[in-house]
Design a protein around this motif. Structure first.
Motif, PDB file in Angstrom:
ATOM      1  N   VAL A 175       5.940  -2.313   7.610  1.00 31.96           N
ATOM      2  CA  VAL A 175       5.908  -0.914   7.143  1.00 31.96           C
ATOM      3  C   VAL A 175       7.139  -0.641   6.285  1.00 31.96           C
ATOM      4  O   VAL A 175       8.151  -1.334   6.405  1.00 31.96           O
ATOM      5  CB  VAL A 175       5.864   0.080   8.330  1.00 31.96           C
ATOM      6  N   LYS A 176       7.038   0.366   5.421  1.00 33.35           N
ATOM      7  CA  LYS A 176       8.177   0.760   4.585  1.00 33.35           C
ATOM      8  C   LYS A 176       8.485   2.234   4.818  1.00 33.35           C
ATOM      9  O   LYS A 176       7.577   3.064   4.899  1.00 33.35           O
ATOM     10  CB  LYS A 176       7.878   0.495   3.105  1.00 33.35           C
ATOM     11  N   LEU A 177       9.782   2.522   4.955  1.00 34.64           N
ATOM     12  CA  LEU A 177      10.247   3.905   5.171  1.00 34.64           C
ATOM     13  C   LEU A 177      11.266   4.236   4.090  1.00 34.64           C
ATOM     14  O   LEU A 177      12.067   3.375   3.711  1.00 34.64           O
ATOM     15  CB  LEU A 177      10.961   4.044   6.523  1.00 34.64           C
TER      16      LEU A 177
ATOM     17  N   GLY B   2      13.105  -1.260   3.833  1.00 33.07           N
ATOM     18  CA  GLY B   2      13.778  -0.004   3.502  1.00 33.07           C
ATOM     19  C   GLY B   2      13.474   0.409   2.069  1.00 33.07           C
ATOM     20  O   GLY B   2      12.865  -0.349   1.299  1.00 33.07           O
ATOM     21  N   HIS B   3      13.875   1.611   1.706  1.00 31.87           N
ATOM     22  CA  HIS B   3      13.624   2.118   0.348  1.00 31.87           C
ATOM     23  C   HIS B   3      14.739   3.109   0.017  1.00 31.87           C
ATOM     24  O   HIS B   3      14.862   4.134   0.689  1.00 31.87           O
ATOM     25  CB  HIS B   3      12.242   2.780   0.324  1.00 31.87           C
ATOM     26  N   LEU B   4      15.543   2.791  -1.008  1.00 35.33           N
ATOM     27  CA  LEU B   4      16.686   3.638  -1.384  1.00 35.33           C
ATOM     28  C   LEU B   4      16.648   3.951  -2.886  1.00 35.33           C
ATOM     29  O   LEU B   4      15.924   3.310  -3.654  1.00 35.33           O
ATOM     30  CB  LEU B   4      17.992   2.919  -1.052  1.00 35.33           C
TER      31      LEU B   4
ATOM     32  N   GLY C 127       2.702  -1.517   4.435  1.00 34.44           N
ATOM     33  CA  GLY C 127       2.124  -0.161   4.370  1.00 34.44           C
ATOM     34  C   GLY C 127       3.232   0.887   4.374  1.00 34.44           C
ATOM     35  O   GLY C 127       4.165   0.815   5.189  1.00 34.44           O
ATOM     36  N   ASP C 128       3.135   1.842   3.479  1.00 33.77           N
ATOM     37  CA  ASP C 128       4.124   2.927   3.424  1.00 33.77           C
ATOM     38  C   ASP C 128       3.903   3.906   4.570  1.00 33.77           C
ATOM     39  O   ASP C 128       2.760   4.292   4.848  1.00 33.77           O
ATOM     40  CB  ASP C 128       3.954   3.709   2.113  1.00 33.77           C
ATOM     41  N   MET C 129       4.984   4.333   5.205  1.00 35.68           N
ATOM     42  CA  MET C 129       4.875   5.418   6.186  1.00 35.68           C
ATOM     43  C   MET C 129       4.982   6.727   5.401  1.00 35.68           C
ATOM     44  O   MET C 129       5.959   6.944   4.677  1.00 35.68           O
ATOM     45  CB  MET C 129       5.979   5.296   7.231  1.00 35.68           C
TER      46      MET C 129
ATOM     47  N   VAL D 266       0.899  -1.157   0.000  1.00 36.26           N
ATOM     48  CA  VAL D 266       0.000   0.000   0.000  1.00 36.26           C
ATOM     49  C   VAL D 266       0.936   1.205   0.000  1.00 36.26           C
ATOM     50  O   VAL D 266       1.366   1.686   1.047  1.00 36.26           O
ATOM     51  CB  VAL D 266      -0.936  -0.005   1.227  1.00 36.26           C
ATOM     52  N   GLY D 267       1.315   1.601  -1.207  1.00 37.05           N
ATOM     53  CA  GLY D 267       2.322   2.654  -1.364  1.00 37.05           C
ATOM     54  C   GLY D 267       1.702   4.034  -1.188  1.00 37.05           C
ATOM     55  O   GLY D 267       0.510   4.227  -1.463  1.00 37.05           O
ATOM     56  N   ASP D 268       2.541   4.992  -0.761  1.00 36.20           N
ATOM     57  CA  ASP D 268       2.013   6.359  -0.701  1.00 36.20           C
ATOM     58  C   ASP D 268       1.885   6.946  -2.110  1.00 36.20           C
ATOM     59  O   ASP D 268       1.386   8.054  -2.289  1.00 36.20           O
ATOM     60  CB  ASP D 268       2.855   7.254   0.222  1.00 36.20           C
ATOM     61  N   SER D 269       2.271   6.147  -3.125  1.00 37.00           N
ATOM     62  CA  SER D 269       1.968   6.513  -4.514  1.00 37.00           C
ATOM     63  C   SER D 269       0.463   6.672  -4.690  1.00 37.00           C
ATOM     64  O   SER D 269       0.005   7.251  -5.686  1.00 37.00           O
ATOM     65  CB  SER D 269       2.502   5.446  -5.477  1.00 37.00           C
ATOM     66  N   LEU D 270      -0.322   6.182  -3.730  1.00 34.09           N
ATOM     67  CA  LEU D 270      -1.774   6.366  -3.798  1.00 34.09           C
ATOM     68  C   LEU D 270      -2.128   7.853  -3.848  1.00 34.09           C
ATOM     69  O   LEU D 270      -3.180   8.235  -4.385  1.00 34.09           O
ATOM     70  CB  LEU D 270      -2.477   5.659  -2.638  1.00 34.09           C
TER      71      LEU D 270
END
Ligand code: KIV
Length: 278
Positions: A115-117, A139-141, A85-87, A45-49
């Motif tokens: 969760v993903k940060l 993580g996300h880089l 879920g994206d933070m 559930v990305g914040d790309s929403l």
């Protein structure tokens, strides 16, 4: 393809067994159900929403309440897929306490599994604290969209030696901090290959080439439903936008000609009941 619950261990086993991890974004119940039934390992559930569902220019306006609303819907639709879920922006930047609280809200209220940060060394204290609170973290880089104003646009990252070194070092720091996977976005293929080889945890690529341990795409992009912009790394597997356009035009034509609704779509009433109404 999975037919049982995909978990943190499944991510790590997949890397060990060289099985490609599948991930797609999902934001609503019916899409989540379809993707889960199709056998997608993990739903993000990305914040790309903010862009593809809410029509914002970028992801910066997305709030915790937005995320929780969509996470709940996705969690109701998925039985086997692991839900991440994206933070959103500012939910993990202010303090360690707030970061744990917000990660906890995504788990407790949003019903996600992890969760993903976005980010590396700058947020490592927050990541360690969330992991310590027993919440699995991704993580996300690379191109981290919440930093779009620092990058000056959605641009490929890690092309220079300095940028590439920073991404490699951050990936190792994230692993050490306890994340169980790292999304690598929009970086050169040979850089993501190097990072993937250096890590014991899986990498999930989006615009990061062929050698990541898994792949993720934004569902609207791969289904051809987001017309504003299609990045080079997206493959459109179908064009639902065009199909919807065709279906809606046919509907408009049929109702204007009174061809729809037809006999099969209407309900009857007995003559003797109707007669009393005149
Ligand atoms: O928000 C999102 O959809 C993401 C993917 C692009 C990885 O973070």
């Amino acid at each position: 393809m999975n037919n049982k619950k995909f978990t943190v261990s499944s991510f790590l086993n997949a890397k060990k067994n060289k099985q490609v991890i599948s991930m797609l974004t999902a934001y609503d119940y019916s899409t989540a159900k379809t993707l889960d039934e199709a056998g997608v390992d993990s739903l993000l559930v990305g914040d790309s929403l903010g862009m593809v569902m809410l029509g914002y220019e970028n992801t910066l306006q997305v709030t915790m309440d937005d995320m929780i609303h969509h996470c709940k819907a996705v969690s109701r639709g998925a039985e086997n897929a692991m839900i991440i879920g994206d933070m959103p922006f500012l939910s993990y930047h202010i303090s360690v306490e707030e970061s744990i609280r917000n990660a906890g809200r995504l788990i407790q209220e949003g019903n996600v599994h992890a969760v993903k940060l976005e980010g590396g060394r700058e947020i490592i204290d927050k990541i360690k604290a969330i992991v310590k609170a027993q919440i699995p973290v991704v993580g996300h880089l690379g191109l981290t969209p919440q930093s779009v104003n620092i990058f000056g646009g959605f641009k490929v990252q890690g092309k220079s030696e300095e940028q590439a070194r920073k991404i490699i070092e951050d990936a190792l720091l994230l692993q050490e901090a306890g994340v169980f996977a790292i999304v690598l976005e929009c970086i050169p293929e040979r850089l993501s290959k190097l990072i993937t080889e250096k890590l014991d945890i899986p990498t999930i690529g989006i615009g990061a080439g062929r050698y990541c341990d898994g792949q993720v795409l934004v569902i609207q992009d791969m289904l051809g439903m987001y017309k504003n912009f299609t990045p080079k790394f997206v493959k459109q597997y179908t064009n639902l936008g065009q199909s919807i356009d065709g279906a809606v035009k046919k509907y408009l034509e049929e109702i204007s000609k009174r061809e729809f609704p037809s006999d099969e779509h209407v309900f009857s009433i007995k003559d003797e009941v109707l007669d009393k109404l005149y």
